[in-house]
Design a protein around this motif. Structure first.
Motif, mmCIF file in Angstrom:
data_model
loop_
_atom_site.group_PDB
_atom_site.id
_atom_site.type_symbol
_atom_site.label_atom_id
_atom_site.label_comp_id
_atom_site.label_asym_id
_atom_site.label_seq_id
_atom_site.Cartn_x
_atom_site.Cartn_y
_atom_site.Cartn_z
ATOM 1 N N LEU A 255 0.810 -1.222 0.000
ATOM 2 C CA LEU A 255 0.000 0.000 0.000
ATOM 3 C C LEU A 255 0.844 1.272 0.000
ATOM 4 C CD1 LEU A 255 -2.773 -0.924 2.631
ATOM 5 C CD2 LEU A 255 -2.858 -1.178 0.140
ATOM 6 N N HIS A 256 2.086 1.177 0.469
ATOM 7 C CA HIS A 256 2.879 2.390 0.714
ATOM 8 C C HIS A 256 4.238 2.338 0.016
ATOM 9 C CE1 HIS A 256 0.094 4.012 3.722
ATOM 10 N NE2 HIS A 256 -0.059 2.770 4.119
ATOM 11 N N ASP A 257 4.480 3.297 -0.849
ATOM 12 C CA ASP A 257 5.766 3.393 -1.548
ATOM 13 C C ASP A 257 6.939 3.468 -0.584
ATOM 14 O OD1 ASP A 257 4.356 3.348 -3.878
ATOM 15 O OD2 ASP A 257 5.095 5.258 -4.653
ATOM 16 N N LYS B 78 -6.760 1.038 3.373
ATOM 17 C CA LYS B 78 -6.771 1.426 1.965
ATOM 18 C C LYS B 78 -5.430 1.999 1.513
ATOM 19 C CE LYS B 78 -11.722 2.558 1.887
ATOM 20 N NZ LYS B 78 -12.722 3.630 1.617
ATOM 21 N N LYS B 79 -5.176 1.838 0.232
ATOM 22 C CA LYS B 79 -3.999 2.445 -0.380
ATOM 23 C C LYS B 79 -4.276 3.925 -0.614
ATOM 24 C CE LYS B 79 -0.978 2.027 -4.463
ATOM 25 N NZ LYS B 79 0.254 1.668 -3.737
ATOM 26 N N THR C 299 1.502 9.784 -3.105
ATOM 27 C CA THR C 299 2.779 9.210 -2.697
ATOM 28 C C THR C 299 3.723 10.288 -2.182
ATOM 29 O OG1 THR C 299 3.817 9.465 -4.871
ATOM 30 C CG2 THR C 299 2.549 7.435 -4.488
#
Length: 576
Positions: free
Chosen positions: A203-205, A300-301, A305
């Protein structure tokens, strides 16, 4: 002639003409043509057309050979068939990159270069089978956009400072910014947790980011699977190994999950993360999302970013130069008479501490006490963060012989550049200098109001990065830890509501510690279950530890005194 029905009849007539042209025009070479079949550059400019527009009515373009244009359009559509397979094609490109196989297109032919033994028969067969689509994909804007997403980009100012802090040329340097926590989690399902961790990584860069020594960072184009370590070591042994870990640069991951005493009532989850990746807010968010997902709640994504934020923030500053100028004027004026950091009774000069080792001192305050403090603060138009910062400042002034001082306060107020900005993990930290000026007859409310006003001013003038302010203050002493006492508060909502209490019943943080370069005391407050923990992470080599314990005990007493006081027209005293 038709009076009020004239406009209606005109529209009706236009519709009939349009239908007639569509139905019968092909017999007279009037119909639709492929965009690009003629020289349409001027028409494209006038009508703002793009390569996505395939048809252009010949009422604008002129007569065509309908049959040949129909065949050309069919060929064009077939050439775009690869668009249905972009995920598969990108996976094939990723597989090649992992084996250091280079792919490119030259004169409309697929070319590749591979180290000896890297190109397996299976991979070669896949390349051959997908050759036509790969050629189109590698030349497309879709592929270029995908590649750009994973290009290296610059670190934020605080990341760059932490990176330099790894160097031993700085006072209180030679330290990697790091957070370590132990959660006692009876009968933790490790297999389930591993799936949850990998879901959150996706979900997280920031959790797929690699930090490089040259001051850049990049998000991995594909997500490696992360396996949680199940250890036979004791919790103490893992703590000794991981609590002050410095992750190597240029490698993934820069975090670590490990479980000790698995499948028992004494199970402990050990979490280690390099704070080059995440600020304190984001580290808390990481823990929150893992626990929520483990409990079956949706996570949730975010539609945003870190990389997008950095670019948008830069653009925002360029478009709002007046805010930057206002902020520069404010901080330039403030620096004229700003006190130094606390002049604490160090037992060893900070410049002589070669390998700073941090130790945590902590005490708990119930959520009801913090809720009462927050409500009382609201009556005076104060925040709980400002109230606790005032107590902390007054305590340090007392410890410093009653002198004025300045704290290095962490700010997490991200610019509202996207609705999901507060759900993005990353390091968005800014810092602000908050000063305390002791006055003999001043009551606590007066002092807290002065601190609150400075916090508001710092937030209003945050366009000027706090690290630049610190550099200006330290221009004659490069490398010195000029403001080594940090105040961090995660009282983000200024309330003790249930949303902040994300720890499930039975799960408890039993140990934690953080470390930061050029810091001698890092004060933190955050929630864990039904209580708030107030922590001091200190460089133990700098202090008389018995004296330090007495100071922390006095701080705890003052916090409870302010919570219980009927009003704040009082003075805190070391003798009370």
């Amino acid at each position: 002639m038709h009076k009020e029905k004239g406009e209606l009849i005109r529209h009706f007539s236009q519709g009939l003409v349009s239908q007639l042209l569509e139905a019968e025009g092909v017999h007279y070479n009037i119909g639709a043509c492929q965009l690009g079949g003629y020289d349409f550059e001027q028409i494209k400019a006038n009508l703002n057309l793009s390569v996505q527009h395939f048809y252009l009515h010949t009422l604008i373009a002129g007569a065509i050979d309908f049959q040949s244009e129909k065949a050309a359009m069919q060929t064009e559509l077939e050439s775009l068939e690869w668009q249905k397979h972009t995920d598969t094609l990108q996976s094939l490109v990723n597989a090649c990159e992992q084996k250091e196989v280079q792919l490119w297109v030259e004169e409309d032919k697929l070319k590749f270069k591979a180290p000896e033994g890297a190109l397996s028969p299976e991979l070669l067969e896949q390349l051959k089978a997908s050759k036509t689509f790969l050629i189109a994909y590698l030349q497309s804007e879709t592929f270029k956009k995908h590649q750009k997403q994973y290009e290296r980009f610059a670190l934020t100012p605080i990341q760059a400072a932490f990176l330099m802090g790894r160097d031993n040329t700085f006072e209180l340097g030679n330290v990697g910014s790091h957070y370590y926590s132990e959660l006692k989690w009876p009968n933790l399902d490790v297999e389930k947790l591993e799936k949850v961790v990998n879901h959150v990584i996706g979900l997280h860069d920031a959790l797929r980011t690699v930090i490089y020594e040259d001051g850049t960072q990049a998000v991995l184009p594909q997500q490696p699977y992360y396996q949680i370590t199940i250890s036979n070591e004791t919790p103490e042994a893992i703590r000794a190994e991981r609590s002050h870990h410095k992750y190597p640069l240029g490698k993934w991951p820069m975090f670590h999950f490990e479980v000790s005493s698995a499948h028992s009532t004494d199970t402990i989850l050990h979490l280690s993360v390099d704070l080059l990746l995440l600020d304190a807010w984001s580290a808390d968010l990481l823990m929150r999302e893992i626990i929520k997902a483990y409990q079956g709640q949706e996570v949730k994504k975010p539609g945003y970013t870190v990389k997008q934020y950095i670019a948008d923030e830069k653009k925002w500053h360029l478009e709002h130069q007046q805010f930057l100028q206002k902020a520069e004027n404010y901080w330039e004026s403030k620096l004229k008479d700003i006190p130094s950091g606390p002049e604490l009774p160090f037992i060893k000069p900070l410049s002589e501490i070669e390998h700073p080792k941090f130790r945590r001192y902590t005490f708990a305050v119930s959520d009801k006490a913090i809720e009462a403090l927050t409500q009382k603060a609201g009556q005076y138009n104060l925040s709980a963060t400002a109230v606790l910062a005032t107590i902390f400042s007054k305590l340090l002034s007392h410890w410093s012989g009653g002198k004025a001082l300045t704290l290095n306060m962490t700010l997490f107020n991200r610019l509202g550049l996207h609705p999901d900005v507060n759900e993005v993990m990353g390091d968005f930290t800014n810092v602000a200098l908050i000063s305390y000026f002791p006055e003999n007859q001043a009551n606590f409310l007066y002092e807290a109001t002065a601190i609150q006003e400075q916090i508001w001013q710092a937030v209003e003038h945050r366009a000027k990065n706090g690290l630049e302010v610190l550099r200006a203050l330290n221009k004659n002493n490069p490398g010195k830890a000029v403001m080594p006492v940090v105040y961090t508060s995660l009282l983000s909502s200024e309330s003790a509501d249930m949303e902040n209490n994300f720890f499930p019943e039975g799960v408890k943080e039993v140990y934690a510690v953080s470390q930061t370069p050029q810091v001698v005391i890092d004060h933190q407050i955050y929630r864990r279950g039904d209580e708030y923990l107030i922590n001091w992470d200190v460089v133990e080599e700098a202090f008389d530890l018995r004296q330090l314990e007495k100071i922390v005990t006095l701080y705890e007493a003052w916090v409870h005194q302010i919570v219980e006081a009927e009003n704040w027209d009082i003075q805190l005293s070391a003798d009370s």
